[in-house]
Design a protein around this motif. Structure first.
Motif, PDB file in Angstrom:
ATOM      1  N   ALA A 140       0.830  -1.205   0.000  1.00  0.00           N
ATOM      2  CA  ALA A 140       0.000   0.000   0.000  1.00  0.00           C
ATOM      3  C   ALA A 140       0.862   1.253   0.000  1.00  0.00           C
ATOM      4  CB  ALA A 140      -0.917   0.003   1.230  1.00  0.00           C
ATOM      5  N   ARG A 141       0.258   2.309  -0.540  1.00  0.00           N
ATOM      6  CA  ARG A 141       0.890   3.618  -0.489  1.00  0.00           C
ATOM      7  C   ARG A 141      -0.225   4.652  -0.470  1.00  0.00           C
ATOM      8  NH1 ARG A 141       5.145   6.123  -4.913  1.00  0.00           N
ATOM      9  NH2 ARG A 141       4.707   8.319  -4.507  1.00  0.00           N
ATOM     10  N   ALA A 142      -0.104   5.638   0.385  1.00  0.00           N
ATOM     11  CA  ALA A 142      -1.139   6.663   0.507  1.00  0.00           C
ATOM     12  C   ALA A 142      -1.236   7.461  -0.777  1.00  0.00           C
ATOM     13  CB  ALA A 142      -0.832   7.577   1.688  1.00  0.00           C
ATOM     14  N   SER A 143      -2.350   7.297  -1.476  1.00  0.00           N
ATOM     15  CA  SER A 143      -2.603   8.020  -2.717  1.00  0.00           C
ATOM     16  C   SER A 143      -4.041   7.799  -3.136  1.00  0.00           C
ATOM     17  CB  SER A 143      -1.660   7.550  -3.818  1.00  0.00           C
ATOM     18  OG  SER A 143      -1.956   8.210  -5.029  1.00  0.00           O
ATOM     19  N   TYR A 144      -4.676   8.789  -3.687  1.00  0.00           N
ATOM     20  CA  TYR A 144      -6.069   8.645  -4.122  1.00  0.00           C
ATOM     21  C   TYR A 144      -6.155   8.163  -5.564  1.00  0.00           C
ATOM     22  CZ  TYR A 144     -11.003   9.716  -4.730  1.00  0.00           C
ATOM     23  OH  TYR A 144     -12.358   9.616  -4.963  1.00  0.00           O
ATOM     24  N   TYR A 145      -5.318   8.679  -6.431  1.00  0.00           N
ATOM     25  CA  TYR A 145      -5.434   8.361  -7.856  1.00  0.00           C
ATOM     26  C   TYR A 145      -4.381   7.383  -8.360  1.00  0.00           C
ATOM     27  CZ  TYR A 145      -8.618  12.313  -8.144  1.00  0.00           C
ATOM     28  OH  TYR A 145      -9.676  13.165  -7.972  1.00  0.00           O
ATOM     29  N   TRP A 146      -3.372   7.118  -7.599  1.00  0.00           N
ATOM     30  CA  TRP A 146      -2.208   6.384  -8.093  1.00  0.00           C
ATOM     31  C   TRP A 146      -2.260   4.911  -7.767  1.00  0.00           C
ATOM     32  CZ3 TRP A 146       1.249   3.582  -5.225  1.00  0.00           C
ATOM     33  CH2 TRP A 146       2.466   3.236  -5.847  1.00  0.00           C
ATOM     34  N   CYS A 147      -1.783   4.084  -8.677  1.00  0.00           N
ATOM     35  CA  CYS A 147      -1.346   2.753  -8.335  1.00  0.00           C
ATOM     36  C   CYS A 147      -0.311   2.357  -9.373  1.00  0.00           C
ATOM     37  CB  CYS A 147      -2.496   1.743  -8.254  1.00  0.00           C
ATOM     38  SG  CYS A 147      -3.047   1.028  -9.825  1.00  0.00           S
ATOM     39  N   SER A 148       0.486   1.368  -9.065  1.00  0.00           N
ATOM     40  CA  SER A 148       1.580   1.016  -9.949  1.00  0.00           C
ATOM     41  C   SER A 148       1.916  -0.456  -9.810  1.00  0.00           C
ATOM     42  CB  SER A 148       2.810   1.860  -9.627  1.00  0.00           C
ATOM     43  OG  SER A 148       3.941   1.415 -10.339  1.00  0.00           O
ATOM     44  N   LEU A 149       2.396  -1.064 -10.894  1.00  0.00           N
ATOM     45  CA  LEU A 149       2.852  -2.446 -10.849  1.00  0.00           C
ATOM     46  C   LEU A 149       4.339  -2.538 -10.519  1.00  0.00           C
ATOM     47  CD1 LEU A 149       0.973  -4.000 -13.905  1.00  0.00           C
ATOM     48  CD2 LEU A 149       0.317  -3.997 -11.495  1.00  0.00           C
ATOM     49  N   SER A 150       4.979  -1.419 -10.291  1.00  0.00           N
ATOM     50  CA  SER A 150       6.359  -1.441  -9.812  1.00  0.00           C
ATOM     51  C   SER A 150       6.343  -1.271  -8.305  1.00  0.00           C
ATOM     52  CB  SER A 150       7.188  -0.353 -10.490  1.00  0.00           C
ATOM     53  OG  SER A 150       6.626   0.917 -10.247  1.00  0.00           O
ATOM     54  N   GLY A 151       7.442  -1.340  -7.678  1.00  0.00           N
ATOM     55  CA  GLY A 151       7.490  -1.519  -6.229  1.00  0.00           C
ATOM     56  C   GLY A 151       7.491  -0.280  -5.379  1.00  0.00           C
ATOM     57  N   GLU A 152       6.888   0.822  -5.833  1.00  0.00           N
ATOM     58  CA  GLU A 152       6.994   2.080  -5.097  1.00  0.00           C
ATOM     59  C   GLU A 152       5.939   2.211  -4.013  1.00  0.00           C
ATOM     60  OE1 GLU A 152       8.142   3.558  -9.468  1.00  0.00           O
ATOM     61  OE2 GLU A 152       6.125   3.413  -8.689  1.00  0.00           O
ATOM     62  N   TYR A 153       5.840   1.208  -3.185  1.00  0.00           N
ATOM     63  CA  TYR A 153       4.874   1.195  -2.098  1.00  0.00           C
ATOM     64  C   TYR A 153       5.608   1.329  -0.775  1.00  0.00           C
ATOM     65  CZ  TYR A 153       1.382  -0.271  -5.491  1.00  0.00           C
ATOM     66  OH  TYR A 153       0.540  -0.316  -6.564  1.00  0.00           O
ATOM     67  N   THR A 154       4.925   1.854   0.212  1.00  0.00           N
ATOM     68  CA  THR A 154       5.565   2.128   1.491  1.00  0.00           C
ATOM     69  C   THR A 154       5.309   1.048   2.539  1.00  0.00           C
ATOM     70  OG1 THR A 154       3.648   3.454   2.143  1.00  0.00           O
ATOM     71  CG2 THR A 154       5.505   4.620   1.138  1.00  0.00           C
ATOM     72  N   ASP A 155       4.222   0.319   2.389  1.00  0.00           N
ATOM     73  CA  ASP A 155       3.857  -0.682   3.391  1.00  0.00           C
ATOM     74  C   ASP A 155       3.608  -2.014   2.701  1.00  0.00           C
ATOM     75  OD1 ASP A 155       2.087   2.067   4.385  1.00  0.00           O
ATOM     76  OD2 ASP A 155       3.626   1.220   5.704  1.00  0.00           O
ATOM     77  N   TRP A 156       4.104  -3.083   3.325  1.00  0.00           N
ATOM     78  CA  TRP A 156       4.037  -4.412   2.729  1.00  0.00           C
ATOM     79  C   TRP A 156       3.578  -5.439   3.756  1.00  0.00           C
ATOM     80  CZ3 TRP A 156       5.510  -5.582  -2.373  1.00  0.00           C
ATOM     81  CH2 TRP A 156       6.058  -4.503  -3.089  1.00  0.00           C
ATOM     82  N   GLY A 157       2.822  -6.425   3.270  1.00  0.00           N
ATOM     83  CA  GLY A 157       2.504  -7.566   4.103  1.00  0.00           C
ATOM     84  C   GLY A 157       3.613  -8.597   4.050  1.00  0.00           C
ATOM     85  N   ARG A 158       3.416  -9.686   4.775  1.00  0.00           N
ATOM     86  CA  ARG A 158       4.454 -10.723   4.858  1.00  0.00           C
ATOM     87  C   ARG A 158       4.292 -11.811   3.810  1.00  0.00           C
ATOM     88  NH1 ARG A 158       5.799 -11.736  11.287  1.00  0.00           N
ATOM     89  NH2 ARG A 158       6.386  -9.580  11.749  1.00  0.00           N
ATOM     90  N   GLY A 159       3.170 -11.828   3.140  1.00  0.00           N
ATOM     91  CA  GLY A 159       2.997 -12.758   2.035  1.00  0.00           C
ATOM     92  C   GLY A 159       2.248 -14.021   2.396  1.00  0.00           C
ATOM     93  N   THR A 160       1.706 -14.665   1.362  1.00  0.00           N
ATOM     94  CA  THR A 160       1.039 -15.952   1.495  1.00  0.00           C
ATOM     95  C   THR A 160       1.471 -16.820   0.319  1.00  0.00           C
ATOM     96  OG1 THR A 160      -1.108 -17.053   1.786  1.00  0.00           O
ATOM     97  CG2 THR A 160      -1.065 -15.176   0.279  1.00  0.00           C
TER      98      THR A 160
END
Length: 124
Positions: free
Chosen positions: A98-118
């Motif tokens: 996740a990354r705080a933004s209203y209009y943005w999303c991206s398939l590259s890794g510019e996110y600030t918060d990550w889960g641990r995965g499944t």
């Protein structure tokens, strides 16, 4: 910092389906861009799907387009990834970010918060 917890992974046969969940600590995701990523052993992390906080923008990698669908729960603090027609090459650890933004999303890794995965394993 936003907390994210993925679940729903498991072992499935080729052609089968799974639904992954990403539960967040935020009451509303209206102001967060969310991405789904995966990483297979020995491979680079791959962005596969993302949705903007406004939900107006949803993108998919070519490798999953037409098979995977990302959507948000009515409660708005959970994001799902419905995966159909699974293939052995979909085997990987799946993460939401996740990354705080209203209009943005991206398939590259510019996110600030990550889960641990499944873990998702597609095998007969």
């Amino acid at each position: 910092q936003l907390q994210l917890v993925e679940s729903g992974g498991g072992l499935v046969q080729p052609g089968g389906s799974l639904r992954l969940s990403c539960v967040t600590s935020e009451f509303s995701l209206n102001y967060y861009g969310i991405g789904w990523f995966r990483q297979a052993p020995g491979k680079e992390r791959e962005g596969i799907s993302c949705m903007s906080g406004s939900s107006d923008t949803t993108n998919y990698a070519e490798s999953v387009k037409g098979r995977f669908t990302m959507y948000r729960a009515i409660e708005n603090n959970t994001v799902f990834l419905q995966m159909n027609s699974l293939k052995p090459e979909d085997t990987a650890v799946y993460y939401c970010a996740a990354r705080a933004s209203y209009y943005w999303c991206s398939l590259s890794g510019e996110y600030t918060d990550w889960g641990r995965g499944t873990q998702v394993t597609v095998s007969s």
